[in-house]
Design an enzyme around this catalytic site. Structure first.
Site, mmCIF file in Angstrom:
data_model
loop_
_atom_site.group_PDB
_atom_site.id
_atom_site.type_symbol
_atom_site.label_atom_id
_atom_site.label_comp_id
_atom_site.label_asym_id
_atom_site.label_seq_id
_atom_site.Cartn_x
_atom_site.Cartn_y
_atom_site.Cartn_z
ATOM 1 C CG ASP A 173 29.575 9.857 0.390
ATOM 2 O OD1 ASP A 173 30.631 10.399 0.794
ATOM 3 O OD2 ASP A 173 28.530 10.499 0.157
ATOM 4 C CB SER A 174 35.225 9.894 -0.075
ATOM 5 O OG SER A 174 35.540 9.212 1.133
ATOM 6 C CG ASP B 126 29.354 9.177 4.457
ATOM 7 O OD1 ASP B 126 28.383 9.839 4.857
ATOM 8 O OD2 ASP B 126 30.283 9.658 3.775
ATOM 9 C CE LYS C 213 30.275 11.633 6.631
ATOM 10 N NZ LYS C 213 29.533 12.483 5.647
ATOM 11 C CD GLU D 229 27.748 14.857 2.122
ATOM 12 O OE1 GLU D 229 27.315 15.781 1.393
ATOM 13 O OE2 GLU D 229 28.626 14.062 1.746
ATOM 14 C CD GLU E 250 34.532 17.515 3.158
ATOM 15 O OE1 GLU E 250 35.211 17.218 2.157
ATOM 16 O OE2 GLU E 250 33.490 16.903 3.460
#
Length: 265
Positions: free
Chosen positions: A47-48, A86, A115, A117, A183
């Site tokens: 999502d970056s 993501d 993925k 978070e 991270e």
């Protein structure tokens, strides 16, 4: 010769053999194709993309629709590398059914897993796993919680944080996550997590004592356009190369040099 796709089982085998896994975060067909040719083990469609390709200050505005468009391109380009989608902000946090539905949208495009978070929405994450969808965890710095954190901070600088972060890793393993990204984390804490869990852990700014590394392709290529975290190593100044190429093209068009005979039917 037919290419054998890299699988989640292969990730575990590499851990057992103590072979480092190479990952990259990428967002399009062209880069995925090159990464595949190089032999990168897995690609995260992160999502970056919001920061790197859409010009957002954070990842918060990125939607499922955005992620699905970019994921299609990466899946098309990656014939060997394992691809992970993501889950963007609010795609899995609202309810177990919504989490499963959105994770399923990624799977239908051909990814090998998703993925998520943090562990705040653990029941929703469990639901995704129980639906048969492989899940990669992500602890340490969680950009989707930027506005609650107030800034991007390194995890583990205060030893008081260690217990809860290690517990988060064990919870993810216990519910069936197949791996975890760490991270922006002090190396000592990352090593502690690596030694505590049996599933692979991959670092992005978490030191060497992990099962592999992942970086964002824009940082690797010098296309970060501003903020660059300490852990991001630039291997080429592609911004400069692109600038010079476009400047040359512009100059040739203005001067009537392009197109020449060689480039005319």
């Amino acid at each position: 010769m037919e290419v054998k796709p890299f699988t989640i089982r292969d990730l575990q085998k590499k851990k057992e053999k103590n072979e480092p896994v190479v990952g990259i975060t990428s967002y399009n067909y062209s880069i995925a194709r090159i990464a595949d040719k190089v032999g990168v083990d897995w690609i995260l469609v992160g999502d970056s993309v919001g920061n790197c390709e859409m010009g957002y200050a954070t990842t918060i505005p990125v939607t499922m629709e955005d992620m699905l468009v970019f994921t299609k391109g990466v899946v098309s380009g990656a014939k060997r590398a394992l691809v992970i989608g993501d889950m963007p902000f609010l795609s899995f946090q609202t309810s177990p059914p919504k989490a499963v539905e959105n994770a399923g949208k990624f799977m239908r495009l051909g990814v090998s897993g998703v993925k998520v978070e943090g562990i705040r929405c653990i029941e929703n994450i469990k639901a995704i796993i129980n639906a048969g969808i492989p899940v990669m965890g992500h602890i340490g710095l969680n950009p989707q919680y930027y506005f609650q954190m107030g800034s991007y901070m390194v995890s583990g600088r205060k030893k008081l944080e260690w217990k809860s972060i290690v517990e988060a890793a064990t919870i993810l393993e216990d519910i069936g996550a197949f791996s975890i990204i760490l991270e922006a984390m002090v190396p000592e804490l990352a090593k502690k997590i690596h030694d505590k869990v049996s599933i692979p852990v991959y670092g992005i700014g978490a030191g060497r004592d992990v099962d592999g590394q992942i970086l964002i392709i824009n940082d690797v290529l010098g296309l970060d356009f501003g903020f660059k975290p300490k852990f991001a190593k630039q291997y080429v100044d592609l911004e400069k190369i692109i600038y010079e190429a476009l400047s040359k093209y512009k100059k040739e068009v203005i001067k009537g040099i392009y197109p020449d005979i060689e480039h005319t039917y």
